[in-house]
Design a protein around this motif. Sequence first.
Motif, PDB file in Angstrom:
ATOM      1  N   GLY A  92       0.821  -1.206   0.000  1.00  0.00           N
ATOM      2  CA  GLY A  92       0.000   0.000   0.000  1.00  0.00           C
ATOM      3  C   GLY A  92       0.855   1.257   0.000  1.00  0.00           C
ATOM      4  N   TYR A  93       0.201   2.399  -0.115  1.00  0.00           N
ATOM      5  CA  TYR A  93       0.884   3.680  -0.248  1.00  0.00           C
ATOM      6  C   TYR A  93       0.559   4.564   0.953  1.00  0.00           C
ATOM      7  CZ  TYR A  93       3.375   7.003  -3.203  1.00  0.00           C
ATOM      8  OH  TYR A  93       4.312   7.843  -3.732  1.00  0.00           O
ATOM      9  N   LEU A  94       1.570   5.224   1.488  1.00  0.00           N
ATOM     10  CA  LEU A  94       1.407   6.106   2.637  1.00  0.00           C
ATOM     11  C   LEU A  94       1.803   7.529   2.240  1.00  0.00           C
ATOM     12  CD1 LEU A  94       0.844   6.429   5.715  1.00  0.00           C
ATOM     13  CD2 LEU A  94       3.235   5.809   6.101  1.00  0.00           C
ATOM     14  N   VAL A  95       0.868   8.469   2.402  1.00  0.00           N
ATOM     15  CA  VAL A  95       1.124   9.892   2.168  1.00  0.00           C
ATOM     16  C   VAL A  95       1.110  10.555   3.538  1.00  0.00           C
ATOM     17  CG1 VAL A  95       0.297  12.015   1.081  1.00  0.00           C
ATOM     18  CG2 VAL A  95       0.004   9.821  -0.100  1.00  0.00           C
ATOM     19  N   VAL A  96       2.209  11.210   3.911  1.00  0.00           N
ATOM     20  CA  VAL A  96       2.346  11.747   5.274  1.00  0.00           C
ATOM     21  C   VAL A  96       2.684  13.234   5.250  1.00  0.00           C
ATOM     22  CG1 VAL A  96       3.591  11.526   7.466  1.00  0.00           C
ATOM     23  CG2 VAL A  96       3.258   9.518   6.029  1.00  0.00           C
ATOM     24  N   ASN A  97       1.956  13.991   6.050  1.00  0.00           N
ATOM     25  CA  ASN A  97       2.288  15.390   6.294  1.00  0.00           C
ATOM     26  C   ASN A  97       3.370  15.409   7.375  1.00  0.00           C
ATOM     27  OD1 ASN A  97       2.289  18.176   6.538  1.00  0.00           O
ATOM     28  ND2 ASN A  97       0.294  18.292   7.530  1.00  0.00           N
ATOM     29  N   ASP A  98       4.511  15.985   7.080  1.00  0.00           N
ATOM     30  CA  ASP A  98       5.621  16.063   8.038  1.00  0.00           C
ATOM     31  C   ASP A  98       5.302  17.164   9.048  1.00  0.00           C
ATOM     32  OD1 ASP A  98       7.997  15.722   9.325  1.00  0.00           O
ATOM     33  OD2 ASP A  98       9.230  16.653   7.770  1.00  0.00           O
ATOM     34  N   TYR A  99       4.385  16.863   9.947  1.00  0.00           N
ATOM     35  CA  TYR A  99       3.847  17.854  10.868  1.00  0.00           C
ATOM     36  C   TYR A  99       3.562  17.186  12.204  1.00  0.00           C
ATOM     37  CZ  TYR A  99       1.014  21.936  12.211  1.00  0.00           C
ATOM     38  OH  TYR A  99       0.515  23.069  12.827  1.00  0.00           O
ATOM     39  N   GLU A 100       3.821  17.915  13.284  1.00  0.00           N
ATOM     40  CA  GLU A 100       3.596  17.374  14.626  1.00  0.00           C
ATOM     41  C   GLU A 100       2.552  18.202  15.363  1.00  0.00           C
ATOM     42  OE1 GLU A 100       7.362  17.348  16.663  1.00  0.00           O
ATOM     43  OE2 GLU A 100       8.255  15.944  15.242  1.00  0.00           O
ATOM     44  N   ILE A 101       1.605  17.505  15.952  1.00  0.00           N
ATOM     45  CA  ILE A 101       0.646  18.132  16.871  1.00  0.00           C
ATOM     46  C   ILE A 101       0.745  17.331  18.160  1.00  0.00           C
ATOM     47  CG2 ILE A 101      -1.774  18.616  17.381  1.00  0.00           C
ATOM     48  CD1 ILE A 101      -2.246  18.915  14.379  1.00  0.00           C
ATOM     49  N   TYR A 102       1.077  18.010  19.235  1.00  0.00           N
ATOM     50  CA  TYR A 102       1.272  17.315  20.503  1.00  0.00           C
ATOM     51  C   TYR A 102      -0.050  17.117  21.233  1.00  0.00           C
ATOM     52  CZ  TYR A 102       6.078  18.601  19.535  1.00  0.00           C
ATOM     53  OH  TYR A 102       7.300  18.752  18.936  1.00  0.00           O
ATOM     54  N   PRO A 103      -0.383  15.854  21.554  1.00  0.00           N
ATOM     55  CA  PRO A 103      -1.595  15.592  22.329  1.00  0.00           C
ATOM     56  C   PRO A 103      -1.422  16.065  23.770  1.00  0.00           C
ATOM     57  CG  PRO A 103      -0.394  13.561  21.938  1.00  0.00           C
ATOM     58  CD  PRO A 103       0.331  14.638  21.195  1.00  0.00           C
ATOM     59  N   VAL A 104      -2.523  16.158  24.477  1.00  0.00           N
ATOM     60  CA  VAL A 104      -2.524  16.677  25.843  1.00  0.00           C
ATOM     61  C   VAL A 104      -1.508  15.961  26.749  1.00  0.00           C
ATOM     62  CG1 VAL A 104      -3.916  17.012  27.937  1.00  0.00           C
ATOM     63  CG2 VAL A 104      -4.858  17.597  25.693  1.00  0.00           C
ATOM     64  N   PRO A 105      -1.415  14.613  26.737  1.00  0.00           N
ATOM     65  CA  PRO A 105      -0.424  13.968  27.612  1.00  0.00           C
ATOM     66  C   PRO A 105       1.013  14.440  27.355  1.00  0.00           C
ATOM     67  CG  PRO A 105      -1.981  12.348  26.802  1.00  0.00           C
ATOM     68  CD  PRO A 105      -2.255  13.621  26.054  1.00  0.00           C
ATOM     69  N   VAL A 106       1.333  14.758  26.114  1.00  0.00           N
ATOM     70  CA  VAL A 106       2.667  15.272  25.785  1.00  0.00           C
ATOM     71  C   VAL A 106       2.797  16.706  26.283  1.00  0.00           C
ATOM     72  CG1 VAL A 106       4.233  15.902  23.898  1.00  0.00           C
ATOM     73  CG2 VAL A 106       2.990  13.723  23.826  1.00  0.00           C
ATOM     74  N   LEU A 107       1.748  17.497  26.083  1.00  0.00           N
ATOM     75  CA  LEU A 107       1.778  18.902  26.501  1.00  0.00           C
ATOM     76  C   LEU A 107       1.944  19.067  28.009  1.00  0.00           C
ATOM     77  CD1 LEU A 107      -1.008  20.395  24.191  1.00  0.00           C
ATOM     78  CD2 LEU A 107       1.467  20.723  23.989  1.00  0.00           C
ATOM     79  N   ILE A 108       1.370  18.145  28.777  1.00  0.00           N
ATOM     80  CA  ILE A 108       1.482  18.260  30.240  1.00  0.00           C
ATOM     81  C   ILE A 108       2.688  17.501  30.796  1.00  0.00           C
ATOM     82  CG2 ILE A 108      -0.987  18.691  30.558  1.00  0.00           C
ATOM     83  CD1 ILE A 108      -1.255  15.774  31.544  1.00  0.00           C
ATOM     84  N   GLY A 109       3.467  16.868  29.897  1.00  0.00           N
ATOM     85  CA  GLY A 109       4.689  16.187  30.325  1.00  0.00           C
ATOM     86  C   GLY A 109       4.503  14.767  30.796  1.00  0.00           C
ATOM     87  N   ALA A 110       3.301  14.201  30.672  1.00  0.00           N
ATOM     88  CA  ALA A 110       3.058  12.835  31.122  1.00  0.00           C
ATOM     89  C   ALA A 110       3.611  11.802  30.127  1.00  0.00           C
ATOM     90  CB  ALA A 110       1.564  12.602  31.321  1.00  0.00           C
ATOM     91  N   GLU A 111       3.746  12.192  28.854  1.00  0.00           N
ATOM     92  CA  GLU A 111       4.283  11.310  27.816  1.00  0.00           C
ATOM     93  C   GLU A 111       5.215  12.109  26.926  1.00  0.00           C
ATOM     94  OE1 GLU A 111       1.269   9.299  25.553  1.00  0.00           O
ATOM     95  OE2 GLU A 111       0.161   8.695  27.350  1.00  0.00           O
ATOM     96  N   LYS A 112       5.982  11.393  26.109  1.00  0.00           N
ATOM     97  CA  LYS A 112       6.857  12.043  25.140  1.00  0.00           C
ATOM     98  C   LYS A 112       6.323  11.792  23.737  1.00  0.00           C
ATOM     99  CE  LYS A 112      11.183  12.170  27.570  1.00  0.00           C
ATOM    100  NZ  LYS A 112      12.615  12.179  27.381  1.00  0.00           N
ATOM    101  N   TYR A 113       6.520  12.782  22.884  1.00  0.00           N
ATOM    102  CA  TYR A 113       6.153  12.602  21.476  1.00  0.00           C
ATOM    103  C   TYR A 113       7.114  11.574  20.886  1.00  0.00           C
ATOM    104  CZ  TYR A 113       4.573  13.792  16.789  1.00  0.00           C
ATOM    105  OH  TYR A 113       4.025  13.741  15.527  1.00  0.00           O
TER     106      TYR A 113
END
Length: 191
Positions: A92-113
């Motif tokens: 199959g084919y994958l088209v990816v936007n080279d873009y990061e949006i940090y979810p809430v757990p990452v924003l509050i420091g509970a997880e890492k991107y």
Amino acid sequence: MKKNKNILFVGVGGQGTILASKILTEGLLQYGYDVKMSEVHGMAQRGGSVTTQVIFGEKVYSPLIEKGNADVIVAFEKSEAARCLPYLKKGGYLVVNDYEIYPVPVLIGAEKYPEKVNEKLKKAVDNIKILDASKMAEDLGNIKAQNVVLLGALLNVLNLEEVDWNKVMKGIVPEKAFDLNKKALKSGMEA
């Protein structure tokens, strides 16, 4: 077209995933395909995941794509691409936007991107196109057109340039945004 094509759009709420899917669906219908579309909003208003499944062909019975059956995944955010990779079929084919949006757990420091997402995707998928659709759209005048840039890249992958996509968009996007989206579509098709 003998076999149905399964397209999975994945992104984060507010990125225009559903609008891109609607433009694709309307164009395919106008071109004579049988089309089914299903959308899932996972806390989309709070930056959660959004997925849209579009299946088209001669006869489509269900809009749902099972794991390992997506012909193309269009990812509006790169960690969403990694999360949905099990849905991509072999070859199959994958088209990816080279873009990061940090979810809430990452924003509050509970997880890492996740680190080195693009490198991991390149190792996992043979047919991959990574483009900075957000930057391309921003250069055209508005980052919100990233969805149409990605749609243009998808249309190129599917060889669906024969449909008058500008005419299709004219009936869907607001008039004030049409010229920007027309440029965004062309940019994505050429990327």
